[in-house]
Structures are given as structure tokens and as C-alpha cells.
Motif scaffolding. Structure first.
Motif, short mmCIF file in Angstrom:
data_model
loop_
_atom_site.label_atom_id
_atom_site.label_comp_id
_atom_site.label_asym_id
_atom_site.label_seq_id
_atom_site.Cartn_x
_atom_site.Cartn_y
_atom_site.Cartn_z
N UNK A 73 -26.56 -10.62 0.23
CA UNK A 73 -27.92 -9.19 1.75
C UNK A 73 -27.55 -8.13 1.09
N UNK A 74 -28.26 -7.66 1.94
CA UNK A 74 -29.26 -6.13 1.12
C UNK A 74 -28.97 -5.39 2.67
N UNK A 75 -28.71 -4.24 2.90
CA UNK A 75 -28.96 -3.86 4.57
C UNK A 75 -29.63 -2.28 3.62
N UNK A 76 -29.95 -1.65 4.66
CA UNK A 76 -30.49 -0.38 4.39
C UNK A 76 -31.15 -0.08 5.83
N UNK A 131 -26.28 -16.97 -5.53
CA UNK A 131 -27.10 -16.83 -7.10
C UNK A 131 -27.80 -16.04 -6.89
N UNK A 132 -27.79 -14.74 -6.54
CA UNK A 132 -28.87 -13.86 -6.41
C UNK A 132 -28.23 -12.98 -7.03
N UNK A 133 -29.33 -12.24 -6.96
CA UNK A 133 -29.46 -10.50 -8.04
C UNK A 133 -29.74 -9.53 -7.30
N UNK A 134 -29.31 -8.97 -7.09
CA UNK A 134 -30.89 -7.22 -6.69
C UNK A 134 -30.69 -6.38 -7.31
N UNK A 135 -31.50 -5.78 -7.45
CA UNK A 135 -32.19 -4.72 -8.22
C UNK A 135 -32.77 -3.64 -7.31
N UNK A 139 -38.39 2.57 -6.08
CA UNK A 139 -39.06 2.82 -5.55
C UNK A 139 -39.06 1.26 -4.50
N UNK A 140 -38.76 0.29 -4.62
CA UNK A 140 -38.19 -1.16 -4.43
C UNK A 140 -36.69 -1.44 -4.80
N UNK A 141 -36.78 -2.39 -4.13
CA UNK A 141 -35.15 -3.59 -4.27
C UNK A 141 -36.02 -5.12 -4.37
N UNK A 142 -35.63 -5.71 -5.44
CA UNK A 142 -36.09 -7.01 -5.81
C UNK A 142 -34.72 -7.97 -6.38
N UNK A 143 -34.85 -8.99 -5.88
CA UNK A 143 -34.34 -10.15 -6.45
C UNK A 143 -34.87 -11.49 -6.87
N UNK A 144 -34.66 -11.99 -7.54
CA UNK A 144 -35.14 -12.84 -8.26
C UNK A 144 -33.95 -13.82 -8.27
#
Length: 978
Positions: A73-76, A131-135, A139-144
Motif C-alpha cells: 500500500x501507498x499512503x499520503x 510482488x510490488x515495488x513502489x518508487x 513528482x510522482x510515485x510509481x509501481x510496476x
């Protein structure tokens, strides 16, 4: 069924006596311009379009970003440049199957926003992916992620935007046009004057001098310069008080590379949704999702109807994606195509949080699976529920029911279910029989049961407010009735007169309601005058309130937990069949699959039973619209669906009635129904030749029940609808993306296009592929083309345009029975429709059709295959194999087949059931011999004609193998020497 009002009766008389010329009533329901929050949302969109430098004021506070240790998860924190003191919280979760959940809520506000919509729709908390890695960048956050690492989620910080990409191409964009606006809670009277120079330049064109000199409250350039229906709102004679003030949610969702969108039922419109904005919109109002008792509805309109499922599919020849917007309040959706290959939508909801699920696809089948893992698959219905249902408002007595049953049997017409509308009850006190006309309800039901049939009776949600009605009395004493804005029992008007409504959001109502359905006496009042073969019809559960605003409940009514009705309106109707579903299961010592028909529904309602398209009109336009509505409901999960055969209002002419039975026979839910003031139109009342046509249609439906049941098994496992529109079967064929008047039945290979126009003798059917299609009745072989092709077929009144796709094996039961339970030991016929490669495949699924024993492995699931050992072989082998053995990873109702034994009691109970005939269509020549592999030679008859693998059109060859002596539940093979 409709409210008793003067205007209603005037309109009804027009329908009955002038069926093709009447005015449809719309004034009882709002347009967007009459709903304050929709006006505000559309005005926001208009301002954004007017100002070239429009920019969303919402941005991510980069210093607040947190990624969970497991990367799931990503929170902000999110802030607004307009209201810097108002805080919002953003969370993204990526599920194990690739679905992205985006949530945003106000943090530390004056009040709490309603955030429970998803909890009613979802079957469980989705499993997140690890099986996720947030970068996280500047300017942004990404998950491939994804098996091929080709799916990417990008969260842009300023302004806030969420994008789903596949292979670098944008699939879904949230807030790309800057229309996100979560109206934060305010105190009444809050208004601060700002100077023109305080207006953010990014939100307003510098040249807009007229705006700059205005005295504005905070964010007026964004929200507007007036308090438009913030604290109360009037419509007709009603006033909606809004103690919480404005709390609407606006969100733009774009599909930049998808030019076709489907879903958001229920609306009477095309499957491929027409536009509501742009240069030449089809409709001028947005699509409305607000469960409503809309009688005499238009056959083409974005008006809300009885159910609301906020799910939308977006499709192109490259991929399919979807979104599920988990909101329970009234919602309006604008739709435009800025280009033929792209779609923009704008969702405006009255209350709730942002809780959007992005389904990445990339195929229609993937979308159905992803949505089903969220909200559940359609329930596997009882087998008898797929038969023919006979209903009207109202069969007037026990003797009337017995007489109708007798006539069906005398005319040799099959039927499985008889229905009773509201007049069976005493003073519309549901569960309480009118003993004058129904003195022996249990005996009547048992007379119906004696022929394998069932009864369905109506139970509406309104309770007559009288102390001699035990259901109302108990609900009042238990404190489980909906409250008005003053926190007293809400009193409205419906069929029962002065009425109250059960608040099924209150857990205290659940066990009590379930106990009512027990057929044995207990300490509490129970429905002893019923049997376990009595099933339930829930009507009016939008809820319909005759003297309420828009014929429903006031929005400021109060439900359990203090939530206003405005927050939960679209969910409300779903809870009624949910609890009744559980009640019908619990009433039997050996649980049986319930049957419940509901009019109102929400995402997840597919778990509890069937629905129908409401009170349609006996017109050709409504017949056609019903087809489109059934397809739209199916792709949104509600696949057990149908339209009232003959139309609820009006008296259809003979031709129309025959055509409507042809339509109904090829919809999952097959029921004839009519208004109390319509003429009786049971199929046996028609004179010949029409009566014989209807008899043939009913028999055809019953012969095909194995096809329907097998399709429902697949739907109950995968979520793929029973009726499959063209784009689902051929997702890359752009010529068919807007087709909504022909469809495939499950994976059977049957393609049907019923006639829905008067005076038609021919029909045009679109074939998408270079494949042979056979007329189901004449075996005429039609040839498709690689780039698609329209063919013309005969469609006289007694004919149904029905084709069998080459490569299909279709199992049917051809014995004539009076009801489907009497068919359990009947033999099967297999139609082998050979394709261009002289091969075919099909499936058959069987269980006891009534209990849940299929979850314990009491099933028969067979695959039939016809193939040559190789291209040059002179033999064709037709075989049957056990799919329980072949597909151990598959599941039935969540139970893996690897846990099942092929040798089970159900299989043993039908071991005598055989294949009585095999018809092979499209052989190139008369066989030299036909025999069971390793066994005896078989008798056969061959009628020469066009071969499957050729290029000629004409009547195909047919090989009939008589009584091959093989069991339906066993492995076998038949070898044809050609």
C-alpha cells in the motif's frame, strides 16, 4: 406495481386502450438541473472547460508519503490550495490479481463521511499483492507489476492524478481533467470574502476580468459563487433538509485509449453507452444511478431505474479495463467521446468517500474475474428456476392457481413456477393469507408441488402499521424500523396504506427476519402457512414510497449508525434479498438453494438471486430495450435477469406476444407477467396457430435446460455472464463492439437474434469470423468471413433466428415433461456441429439441482470432443471425459475439484441416464461404419449435404447415430469411419 394516483390511472388507461400512443411520465423524478449537487458538479465541469489554464487544486504532500513495508500500500496526505486547513488522506492498494484500489477521505473533518459502501458489496477484504515495488520520486510515485511487469500505476503529486498504464499506454486516468472535488464539511454560515488577487492564477484565466472583480467565498472559482442547495433543497412539494451541509464528490475518470463503454445499469438504453455531453450528445442529462420506482419508463433514456451498479467497462480492440466506484448515494455520470478512440466520464455523487477499484483486464474474461473476486459470482440457481415462470397481478384464489396448472397440463405446456402478487395477502399484510380467497395455502402449494413445481409469493418491504400485524408489531418492539429526521418511526404510504420499513442495516433485524420464514411454530411468530417449496419475490425495495419525494424515502431519514438515507439509498434494496436468501437456506434441515427475485439491486446483489427489468410496457420498443438491459445487467454481474414477457402494462397483439416469448426463452430468467388490469394472457389462451407456436417455444426452452444450467455453472465460478455480447466473445472485432441485439448463450456456441420488430420475416445476423454457422432447426450452413459478414435468415413468426457455431457440441433433453424436475432421468441428445477443421467441443454440468451437495463433490461435469487423430485421418472420434479429473485446479463454489471424487452418490443416481441420440452435422461423406470404441457397431442414418470444411452454403449433411448405448456420466468414445 404502481402507486394509486389519478395521473397513474389516466396513464394506465392510455396504455391499455391506446397501446401505441401514450405519454410517458417523467415529472416525478429529478433531472440533473433539479438536483443541487449535480448542478454544482456540472457547473464545475463547465468552468474547467471555459478556463484554459484550469488545474486541480488537490496535491500530494510529498513529505507525508508512506509505503508499507510489504509494498502492498501507498499512503499520503492530500491538501487543497483552496482550503489549506482541510486535510485529506489518500491510499492506494494493489490486489493480488492486479486490481488497484484508490481511496481518499476527509481527515479530521467536522463529521465523518459515509465509508461503508464497499463493505456491503465486497465478499471479503481483497488480498493485496506483495510482488510490488513502489518508487517515489520528486513528482510522482510509481509501481510496476503484473506477470509481464507491463502494468504501471503512477500517482502524480501536483496536481493529484492517478494513472493506470499497460505497456506505457494510458488505460485509466483519475482526475486527469481536474474535476476531483470532495466537498468538505462546513458549518452553516461559514463564508469568508477574499480579494481577487487571492485567487490562484492556476485556477483562473488572467484575462477573466469579470471573475476577478467578483467578491468570492473561498474557492468560488472552483466551487461557484453561491451556496447552491447546501443546507436544504426543494423538489415539487418536498423539502430535503441537509443538516450536514454539502458533501458531494466529483471525479473525472477517463479511458484515453478506449472508445466504447458499457455497464452502469440500470438504464433503458444501448449496451454501448451513448454520450451525454460533447458536440452532439445523444442525451442531455447524465446517467443517473438512484434506485427508483419508475413506472412507464422510456425505452431510451439515461433516467435511473430500479437498480444501481456503479461499474463501467471500457473496451477497445487492444484491451478491456473497468472501474468499480464503491459509492451508495445518488450518482450522476456524464459521458463523452473526445475522439472515436477515447472516452471521458464525470461521476458526481451526493455523499461518500472516493473508493474506486481500477480493474486492469486486459480481456473481458479477466474483467469478469476481477470484479467477481471483489463482489462475488452469481449464485448457482436451483435447476427448476431456469424453467418457465407464470405470473400475473394477480391470481385471485387457490382455485385460480389450481385451474391455471390444470390448463397447462391439458395443453401439454411445461411450466415450473406459479406466482402470487400482493392480493394473496390480507390487507397487504405480507405473510398473512387472505383466507377468503386462499383458505388453504399449504394444501394449494402441495398440489403444485405434486407435479414438481414451486410457488413464489411476493413479500414487499413496507409493513402495515397496525397492531394486529405480528410482523410490524415485532419490528416496532425490536426497534428495527427506519427513523425519520426527528428519530421517530418513519411513516409513509404504500400498498399497505400507512406503512413503515425495516432497517436491514440494523444487525438486530437479521436473526429476527430469518426466523419468520420457519414453517414450524415457535415462540416467535413464524410463517407456518408456507412450505419449503414456497419462494420469494421482493418488489418495491428501492424503496418505493407512494407519498415520498420521487416516490421513494426522504433522504434525511435515519438508518442504523446515524447514517442518512441519502448515504445508503442505492445499497438499501440489496439488503432485503440478502437476509431473505439466508432465511430460505436456514429454514430447511437439508439446506436448499433459495430463489429470490429482486427489483432493486446494487453491486454484489448477484450473490442472492435473480432480478427483472421492472414494469415494462407492452410495446415493440420495450421488447428491444429489455434485450439491451438484460445484456447490460449481465456484464455488471446480474446475469440471472429477464424482462417481463408480454410487458407489464398493456395487451400485446398476438404477433408481439409470440415474439416476446421467443425473446424470453433466450434470457436467463423466463417469466410472463402482466398488470391487474390487463387481459389474461396465459399461453394456452391463444388460438392456433399462435398457441402451438408458444407451446413449441416453451418446449424448446426445456430441451435446452442443460445448456442454461451448464452456462450458469461457469458464471458461478468465473463471473462471466450467461448471455455474452459480441464484444465479449470477439474482443478484437471492432465491427461488433456496438452490437446488442444478438448474443451467445454461455460457451455453448448458440447464437440467437430474436425478432423485436413488427412484421419482420427476415433477420440479419452478424458473423464475426471465417467459420461455419448452422441453423439450429434446418441445419443450413452459413459461412462467415475473416473480416465479418452479415447474413440474412428466414424469420417468419414461427421461426427463431438461432445458429449453432461450428465447433460446438450441444447437449439437450428432448423428452416432453410438464416440469423440469421430472426430467432428471431423461436421456440426452448431442448435437455435434463440426467446424472448418472438422472438430467440435462442448460441456455438460449436472448436479441434483436443488441442494448444496455440489459443494461436496456430488456432480457430473463432462467434456465432449469430436476430432480427427490428424488432418489426413479418415476417422472422426467423439469422446466423453470427466472434467473433475481433468481440471483439478477448478472449483465449484470455492471448493477445489481435486477434493472431489468422480465416484459420488449423485453420479451413481444417474448412472442409468444415457445418450439416446447423436447428431453429427457437417460430415463430408457417408460413414463406412460407426461403432463404440472397443465395442459394438451402431445403427446410423446419413442425409448428405454441405460439409463443414468446405466453402459452399446450403443444408449441411446430418449423421444420426441412434441410441449409442453410452452413459452420460461415463467415459466413452465413438469412432466414425469416413
Amino acid at each position: 406495481m404502481r402507486p394509486s394516483s389519478l395521473t397513474y390511472h389516466v396513464a394506465l388507461l392510455a396504455v391499455l386502450f391506446f397501446p401505441t400512443v401514450f405519454a410517458l411520465k417523467t415529472a416525478d423524478w429529478k433531472t440533473c438541473s433539479q438536483a443541487g449537487f449535480c448542478r454544482r458538479g456540472r457547473a464545475l465541469s463547465a468552468r474547467a472547460k471555459e478556463h484554459r489554464s484550469w488545474k486541480s487544486p488537490y496535491s500530494v504532500d510529498a513529505s507525508s508519503i508512506a509505503v508499507a513495508s510489504d509494498q502492498a500500500s501507498f499512503t499520503a496526505a492530500v491538501t487543497s490550495s483552496l482550503y489549506p486547513k482541510i486535510n485529506f488522506g489518500l491510499e492506494l492498494r494493489i490486489h493480488k490479481d492486479g486490481v488497484v484500489r484508490v481511496r481518499m477521505d476527509e481527515v479530521g473533518g467536522l463529521r465523518k463521511r459515509y465509508d461503508e459502501a464497499a463493505s456491503w458489496a465486497l465478499i471479503e477484504a481483497p488480498e493485496t499483492s506483495h510482488d510490488i515495488k513502489w518508487t517515489v520520486g520528486k513528482k510522482d510515485a510509481r509501481a510496476l507489476y503484473g506477470p509481464k511487469k507491463d502494468i504501471e500505476v503512477v500517482v502524480s503529486f501536483e496536481p493529484l492524478k492517478v494513472v493506470l498504464l499497460r505497456k506505457g499506454r494510458e488505460q485509466v486516468v483519475l482526475n486527469g481533467r481536474g474535476l476531483l472535488h470532495m466537498e468538505h464539511f462546513k458549518k452553516k454560515g461559514d463564508s469568508v470574502e477574499v480579494k481577487p488577487e487571492d485567487i490562484p492564477e492556476e485556477g483562473l484565466d488572467i484575462e477573466d476580468e469579470a471573475q476577478k472583480v467578483m467578491k468570492l467565498s473561498p474557492g468560488a472559482w472552483f466551487e461557484g459563487d453561491s451556496e447552491d442547495a447546501w443546507w436544504e433543497e426543494s423538489f415539487s412539494s418536498w423539502t430535503d433538509t441537509k443538516p450536514k451541509g454539502p458533501e458531494s464528490l466529483s471525479l473525472d475518470i477517463s479511458f484515453p485509449n478506449h472508445g466504447h463503454v458499457y455497464g452502469i445499469p440500470q438504464h433503458a438504453t444501448r449496451l454501448d453507452l451513448p454520450t451525454t455531453t460533447g458536440d452532439t450528445p445523444t442525451y442531455t442529462d447524465p446517467y443517473r444511478l438512484y434506485n427508483a420506482d419508475v413506472f412507464e419508463y422510456h425505452a431510451s433514456s439515461p433516467m435511473s431505474l430500479y437498480g444501481s451498479i456503479p461499474v463501467m467497462h471500457a473496451h477497445s480492440s487492444d484491451s478491456t479495463v473497468a472501474i468499480f466506484n464503491a459509492v451508495g448515494s445518488e450518482t450522476w455520470i456524464d459521458l463523452a467521446h473526445p475522439s472515436p478512440k477515447s472516452t471521458e466520464t464525470h461521476w458526481i455523487s451526493e455523499s461518500g468517500i472516493l473508493d474506486v477499484f481500477i480493474l486492469p483486464g486486459p480481456t473481458p474474461e479477466d474483467i469478469f474475474g476481477q470484479y467477481a473476486r471483489l463482489t462475488g459470482t452469481p449464485a448457482l440457481p436451483a435447476h427448476w428456476a431456469l424453467g418457465y415462470h407464470q405470473c400475473r397481478w394477480n391470481y385471485i384464489s387457490s382455485d385460480d392457481i389450481r385451474g391455471v396448472q390444470k390448463r397447462f397440463d391439458e395443453e401439454d405446456m411445461p411450466v415450473d413456477v406459479f406466482w402470487l402478487d400482493i392480493e394473496y395477502s390480507e390487507d397487504h399484510k405480507y405473510f398473512i393469507w387472505d383466507k377468503k380467497n386462499f383458505p388453504d395455502p399449504v394444501e394449494m402449494t402441495k398440489d403444485v408441488e405434486a407435479f414438481g413445481r414451486k410457488m413464489v409469493v411476493i413479500i414487499d418491504p413496507h409493513l402495515k402499521r397496525t397492531s394486529d400485524y405480528p410482523v410490524f408489531k415485532a419490528a416496532s418492539e425490536l426497534g428495527v424500523l427506519v427513523k425519520n429526521k426527528d428519530n421517530n418511526e418513519y411513516e409513509g404510504w404504500c400498498w399497505s396504506g400507512s406503512s413503515s420499513w425495516i432497517d436491514f442495516f440494523n444487525p438486530a433485524s437479521w436473526d429476527w427476519w430469518m426466523k419468520i420464514f420457519r414453517t414450524k411454530k415457535a415462540k416467535e411468530w413464524t410463517w407456518t402457512e408456507s412450505t419449503e417449496s414456497t419462494y420469494i419475490w421482493h418488489d418495491m425495495n428501492e424503496p418505493s414510497v407512494f407519498n415520498g419525494p420521487e416516490i421513494t424515502m426522504p433522504k434525511d431519514n435515519i438508518h442504523y449508525g446515524g447514517w442518512e438515507h441519502r448515504d445508503v439509498h442505492n445499497i438499501n434494496g440489496m439488503l432485503f434479498p440478502n437476509i431473505t436468501h439466508q432465511a430460505l437456506i436456514a429454514r430447511s434441515a437439508t439446506p436448499k438453494r433459495p430463489f429470490i427475485l429482486t427489483r432493486a439491486f446494487y453491486a454484489g446483489s448477484q450473490r442472492f438471486g435473480a432480478m427483472w427489468t421492472g414494469d415494462n410496457l407492452g410495446t415493440w420498443e420495450h421488447m428491444a430495450a429489455g434485450v439491451q438491459m438484460v445484456l447490460a445487467n449481465g456484464i455488471a454481474g446480474m446475469t440471472f435477469c429477464g424482462s417481463d414477457v408480454g410487458g407489464f402494462f398493456g395487451n400485446p397483439e398476438r404477433e408481439m406476444l409470440v415474439r416476446w416469448y421467443q425473446v424470453g426463452a433466450f434470457q436467463p430468467f423466463f417469466r410472463a407477467h402482466g398488470h391487474i388490469d390487463t387481459k389474461r394472457r396465459e399461453p394456452y389462451l391463444m388460438e392456433d396457430p399462435y398457441k402451438s407456436m408458444l407451446r413449441d417455444i416453451l418446449r424448446l426452452r426445456y430441451s435446452m435446460l442443460p445448456i442454461w444450467y451448464t452456462a450458469f455453472r461457469e458464471a458461478s465460478v468465473t463471473g462471466i455472464p450467461v448471455l455474452r455480447p459480441h464484444y465479449v466473445v470477439f474482443p478484437h472485432d471492432e465491427a461488433g463492439f456496438s452490437i446488442d441485439d444478438q448474443w451467445f448463450i454461455g460457451g455453448s456456441g448458440l447464437l440467437v437474434k430474436p425478432v423485436t420488430e413488427k412484421g419482420v420475416t427476415e433477420a440479419s445476423i452478424y458473423l464475426a469470423e471465417d467459420q461455419v454457422y448452422y441453423d439450429y432447426f434446418t441445419h443450413y450452413a452459413h459461412r462467415g468471413a475473416a473480416k465479418g459478414k452479415h447474413i440474412t435468415v428466414s424469420a417468419a413468426l414461427h421461426e427463431i433466428p438461432l445458429l449453432a457455431r461450428g465447433g460446438s457440441i450441444i447437449p439437450t433433453r428432448e423428452r416432453r415433461r410438464r416440469s423440469s424436475p421430472l426430467m432428471k432421468l431423461d436421456p440426452f441428445t448431442l448435437r455435434v456441429a463440426l467446424d472448418n477443421r472438422v472438430s467440435a467441443r462442448g460441456e455438460l454440468y449436472l448436479d441434483d439441482g436443488e441442494t448444496f451437495s455440489h459443494r461436496d463433490g456430488q456432480i457430473v461435469w463432462r467434456e465432449f470432443v469430436a476430432e480427427k487423430p490428424d488432418k489426413k485421418a479418415k476417422t472422426l472420434r467423439i469422446s466423453s471425459r470427466d472434467l473433475v479429473k481433468e481440471k483439478p485446479g477448478e472449483a465449484i463454489d470455492g471448493v477445489a475439484l481435486k477434493n472431489f471424487s468422480p465416484s459420488n452418490n449423485f453420479a451413481k443416481s444417474i448412472e442409468s441416464v444415457r445418450v439416446e441420440k447423436i447428431a453429427v452435422i457437417g460430415l463430408s461423406s457417408k460413414p463406412k461404419s460407426v461403432k463404440v470404441e472397443g465395442g459394438q457397431a451402431l445403427e446410423f442414418v446419413y442425409d448428405g449435404g454441405v460439409a463443414a470444411g468446405g466453402k459452399k452454403e446450403g443444408v449441411a449433411s446430418v449423421l444420426i447415430i441412434k441410441d449409442p448405448g453410452v452413459a452420460i456420466s461415463e467415459d466413452w468414445a465413438i469412432v466414425i469411419d469416413i
